[in-house]
Motif scaffolding. Structure first.
Motif, PDB file in Angstrom:
ATOM      1  N   TRP A  25       0.832  -1.209   0.000  1.00 50.65           N
ATOM      2  CA  TRP A  25       0.000   0.000   0.000  1.00 50.65           C
ATOM      3  C   TRP A  25       0.867   1.260   0.000  1.00 50.65           C
ATOM      4  CZ3 TRP A  25      -3.676   1.689   4.555  1.00 50.65           C
ATOM      5  CH2 TRP A  25      -4.484   2.735   4.114  1.00 50.65           C
ATOM      6  N   VAL A  26       1.860   1.278   0.883  1.00 48.86           N
ATOM      7  CA  VAL A  26       2.736   2.452   0.962  1.00 48.86           C
ATOM      8  C   VAL A  26       3.508   2.635  -0.340  1.00 48.86           C
ATOM      9  CG1 VAL A  26       4.711   3.449   2.164  1.00 48.86           C
ATOM     10  CG2 VAL A  26       2.913   2.291   3.468  1.00 48.86           C
ATOM     11  N   LEU A  27       4.026   1.532  -0.887  1.00 49.46           N
ATOM     12  CA  LEU A  27       4.782   1.631  -2.136  1.00 49.46           C
ATOM     13  C   LEU A  27       3.900   2.111  -3.278  1.00 49.46           C
ATOM     14  CD1 LEU A  27       7.417   1.109  -3.675  1.00 49.46           C
ATOM     15  CD2 LEU A  27       6.665  -1.255  -4.013  1.00 49.46           C
ATOM     16  N   ALA A  28       2.686   1.584  -3.364  1.00 49.27           N
ATOM     17  CA  ALA A  28       1.768   2.027  -4.420  1.00 49.27           C
ATOM     18  C   ALA A  28       1.407   3.493  -4.239  1.00 49.27           C
ATOM     19  CB  ALA A  28       0.513   1.164  -4.412  1.00 49.27           C
ATOM     20  N   LEU A  29       1.253   3.925  -2.987  1.00 51.09           N
ATOM     21  CA  LEU A  29       0.925   5.328  -2.734  1.00 51.09           C
ATOM     22  C   LEU A  29       2.057   6.247  -3.185  1.00 51.09           C
ATOM     23  CD1 LEU A  29      -1.172   7.211  -1.528  1.00 51.09           C
ATOM     24  CD2 LEU A  29      -0.078   6.897   0.701  1.00 51.09           C
ATOM     25  N   LEU A  30       3.291   5.854  -2.885  1.00 51.21           N
ATOM     26  CA  LEU A  30       4.431   6.665  -3.327  1.00 51.21           C
ATOM     27  C   LEU A  30       4.519   6.722  -4.839  1.00 51.21           C
ATOM     28  CD1 LEU A  30       7.149   5.507  -0.763  1.00 51.21           C
ATOM     29  CD2 LEU A  30       5.820   7.636  -0.742  1.00 51.21           C
ATOM     30  N   LEU A  31       4.306   5.578  -5.478  1.00 49.18           N
ATOM     31  CA  LEU A  31       4.359   5.568  -6.938  1.00 49.18           C
ATOM     32  C   LEU A  31       3.262   6.431  -7.540  1.00 49.18           C
ATOM     33  CD1 LEU A  31       5.141   1.798  -7.648  1.00 49.18           C
ATOM     34  CD2 LEU A  31       6.671   3.732  -7.906  1.00 49.18           C
ATOM     35  N   LEU A  32       2.061   6.352  -6.967  1.00 50.32           N
ATOM     36  CA  LEU A  32       0.959   7.159  -7.497  1.00 50.32           C
ATOM     37  C   LEU A  32       1.223   8.645  -7.299  1.00 50.32           C
ATOM     38  CD1 LEU A  32      -2.137   5.059  -6.392  1.00 50.32           C
ATOM     39  CD2 LEU A  32      -1.264   5.367  -8.705  1.00 50.32           C
ATOM     40  N   GLN A  33       1.819   8.986  -6.156  1.00 49.92           N
ATOM     41  CA  GLN A  33       2.137  10.399  -5.941  1.00 49.92           C
ATOM     42  C   GLN A  33       3.167  10.897  -6.940  1.00 49.92           C
ATOM     43  OE1 GLN A  33       3.137  10.630  -1.704  1.00 49.92           O
ATOM     44  NE2 GLN A  33       1.252  11.786  -1.380  1.00 49.92           N
ATOM     45  N   VAL A  34       4.142  10.027  -7.252  1.00 54.84           N
ATOM     46  CA  VAL A  34       5.145  10.422  -8.246  1.00 54.84           C
ATOM     47  C   VAL A  34       4.520  10.536  -9.626  1.00 54.84           C
ATOM     48  CG1 VAL A  34       7.259   9.693  -9.406  1.00 54.84           C
ATOM     49  CG2 VAL A  34       7.070   9.485  -6.926  1.00 54.84           C
ATOM     50  N   LEU A  35       3.642   9.590  -9.960  1.00 56.07           N
ATOM     51  CA  LEU A  35       3.074   9.563 -11.303  1.00 56.07           C
ATOM     52  C   LEU A  35       1.998  10.623 -11.496  1.00 56.07           C
ATOM     53  CD1 LEU A  35       2.771   5.695 -11.860  1.00 56.07           C
ATOM     54  CD2 LEU A  35       4.450   7.235 -12.850  1.00 56.07           C
ATOM     55  N   PHE A  36       1.162  10.833 -10.470  1.00 48.59           N
ATOM     56  CA  PHE A  36       0.007  11.718 -10.643  1.00 48.59           C
ATOM     57  C   PHE A  36       0.129  13.017  -9.842  1.00 48.59           C
ATOM     58  CE2 PHE A  36      -1.573   7.353 -11.188  1.00 48.59           C
ATOM     59  CZ  PHE A  36      -2.007   7.443 -12.505  1.00 48.59           C
ATOM     60  N   GLY A  37       1.319  13.292  -9.242  1.00 47.18           N
ATOM     61  CA  GLY A  37       1.473  14.543  -8.494  1.00 47.18           C
ATOM     62  C   GLY A  37       1.310  15.759  -9.379  1.00 47.18           C
ATOM     63  N   ARG A  38       1.888  15.743 -10.569  1.00 53.66           N
ATOM     64  CA  ARG A  38       1.790  16.878 -11.487  1.00 53.66           C
ATOM     65  C   ARG A  38       0.335  17.121 -11.897  1.00 53.66           C
ATOM     66  NH1 ARG A  38       6.587  18.072 -14.274  1.00 53.66           N
ATOM     67  NH2 ARG A  38       8.277  18.024 -12.736  1.00 53.66           N
ATOM     68  N   GLN A  39      -0.394  16.033 -12.169  1.00 54.93           N
ATOM     69  CA  GLN A  39      -1.788  16.188 -12.572  1.00 54.93           C
ATOM     70  C   GLN A  39      -2.617  16.822 -11.453  1.00 54.93           C
ATOM     71  OE1 GLN A  39       0.100  13.731 -13.268  1.00 54.93           O
ATOM     72  NE2 GLN A  39      -0.098  13.233 -15.445  1.00 54.93           N
ATOM     73  N   LEU A  40      -2.363  16.353 -10.199  1.00 56.15           N
ATOM     74  CA  LEU A  40      -3.089  16.939  -9.076  1.00 56.15           C
ATOM     75  C   LEU A  40      -2.720  18.417  -8.879  1.00 56.15           C
ATOM     76  CD1 LEU A  40      -2.922  14.029  -6.481  1.00 56.15           C
ATOM     77  CD2 LEU A  40      -4.902  14.796  -7.787  1.00 56.15           C
TER      78      LEU A  40
END
Length: 455
Positions: A25-40
């Motif tokens: 869960w933590v790893l997926a959250l970090l990856l999602l933040q890296v991938l979708f941080g710019r979009q947010l």
């Protein structure tokens, strides 16, 4: 004690998989933040630009009638009257990017394009100054920029990361705890189907798979016990029969018996010996014998050498293959004995190439077995003619042959001559395919038929 160990193992397994789920869960959250941080960040900038455009228009209209101090007190906006805001520290790339995006939004929504300058602030909270159009004096509006949330992250990212972690953990659980133990169980089942006694399978995996594995191990142990008991029983019967056979043979050697009585006793002895040999062969089955490379034509000639030479003809091709020679030799000898006993000579034993593999045919001139009784003839302890039991037959001959052929991966079938071109009227055919152990039977340079008529 064993129950306590089982509970500790269960707690350890649950802890490991729970830790893996949380880590995923933590790893997926970090990856999602890296991938979708710019979009947010872009979504936040668009939303902020929409709100600021409305505030800027209203504030500029209000400045035409009221001073900035009053507007500041009434609305809570941070307005400042100055020629130019004080210079802020160094501007990082993230702040510059967000300022550029916000200015683009304001330029799109307003009739003019305002000037944006970075404002001094804490490292956690960044702001910008926006120049307003004022009729009397220069007025700047300070706006705090929302920073990207490090922790707690966005609720949407939390949910998506949790779903991804559950899917990843579930797939890994199925692979390690279900699929891998089931594959080991499948390999063990294939060895059982091949007739061997496999070792017990380690109990591992999910609780359901462990229950199946325990039942399989219990089944394997029961099968092995039954096979040992069968072999012990048949060997014991054969051993018990040999003692009276030896005593009868000794008495037959005495000169007091008449010729007719001696002949009857000799016939009984031969019948007992035949039954004993069949029991021993059926008990052994040939499973323990190793496959060896064998020239089949020479081997068949040796097998047939113990039978009446004037009643047997060989038609053999020079073929080499890996077989269990002792077990297969007993099977062929059984077929020859049956053909001599219930068929009519001359017999013909043929060795033919069937790519891939080979087949052995035993022909005789008798009527053979009716087609409707072919299946029954291969069952153990089945005598098609009850009178055969008086001749020392217990119904194991074809069952032994079928068992040996099955161990070679082949099959047994029956043939009746359809034309006069066949060497006999009825035949039992052993079809044995070429396996990885067998290889390719024989070479094509020496394929001439070699016939030998024994006289």
């Amino acid at each position: 004690m064993r129950l306590a160990v089982s509970w500790w193992r269960l707690i350890l397994r649950v802890s490991c998989w729970s830790g893996l789920l949380v880590g995923g869960w933590v790893l997926a959250l970090l990856l999602l933040q890296v991938l979708f941080g710019r979009q947010l960040e872009r979504v936040q900038t668009v939303q902020l630009g929409r709100e600021l455009a409305l505030n800027v228009r209203l504030t500029e209209l209000t400045l035409e009638r009221y001073p900035p101090v009053l507007i500041n007190e009434l609305t809570g906006l941070q307005l400042a009257v100055m020629e130019r805001p004080p210079r802020a520290g160094p501007v990082d790339a993230g702040l510059h990017r967000r300022m550029q995006g916000l200015q683009n939004e304001l330029c799109t929504r307003l009739s003019h394009c305002p000037t944006l300058l970075p404002a001094q602030g804490s490292s956690r909270q960044q702001g910008v100054w926006i120049e307003l159009i004022s009729p009397l004096e220069p007025v700047w509006l300070r706006v705090e920029l929302p920073t990207a949330r490090g922790w707690p992250p966005e609720p949407m990212l939390l949910v998506v990361a949790l779903v991804a972690a559950v899917i990843f953990t579930g797939v890994l659980y199925l692979l390690l705890e279900v699929e891998r133990p089931l594959r080991g169980l499948e390999r063990a089942l294939s060895r059982v189907g091949e007739g061997s006694d496999p070792a017990t399978v380690p109990v591992s995996g999910a609780p359901e798979v462990q229950r199946i594995t325990r039942r399989f191990n219990a089944m394997v142990q029961r099968l092995a016990t039954n096979r040992r008991e069968r072999a012990t029983m048949l060997a014991g019967i054969a051993h018990d029969l040999r003692a009276p056979i030896t005593r009868l043979r000794f008495r037959l050697s005495l000169p007091r018996l008449g010729a007719d009585e001696r002949q009857r006793c000799t016939s009984d002895l031969e019948a007992l010996e035949r039954i004993t040999g069949q029991f021993l062969l059926y008990a052994g089955g040939g499973e323990r014998e190793r496959m060896v490379a064998c020239p089949l034509d020479q081997w068949l000639a040796e097998v047939a050498a113990g039978h009446p030479q004037e009643q047997l003809r060989l038609d053999l091709l020079p073929i080499t293959a890996d077989v269990r020679p002792v077990a297969l030799g007993r099977a062929v000898s059984n077929l020859i004995d049956n053909a001599l006993t219930y068929g009519r000579p001359p017999l013909v034993v043929r060795l033919l190439d069937r790519d891939p593999g080979f087949c052995i045919e035993v022909w005789d001139q008798g009527d053979g077995i009716p087609p409707e009784q072919w299946d029954r003839a291969q069952q153990p302890f089945q005598r098609l003619d009850e009178a055969r039991g008086e001749q020392g037959h217990c119904g194991l001959g074809l069952a032994i042959v079928g068992h040996v052929v099955t161990q070679h991966g082949g099959r047994i079938r029956f043939r009746q001559a359809a034309s006069g071109s066949e060497p006999g009227h009825f035949a039992v055919v052993l079809e044995i395919p070429a396996t990885e152990a067998n290889g390719r039977p024989g070479s094509g340079t020496d394929r001439k038929s070699r016939s030998e008529i024994r006289s």
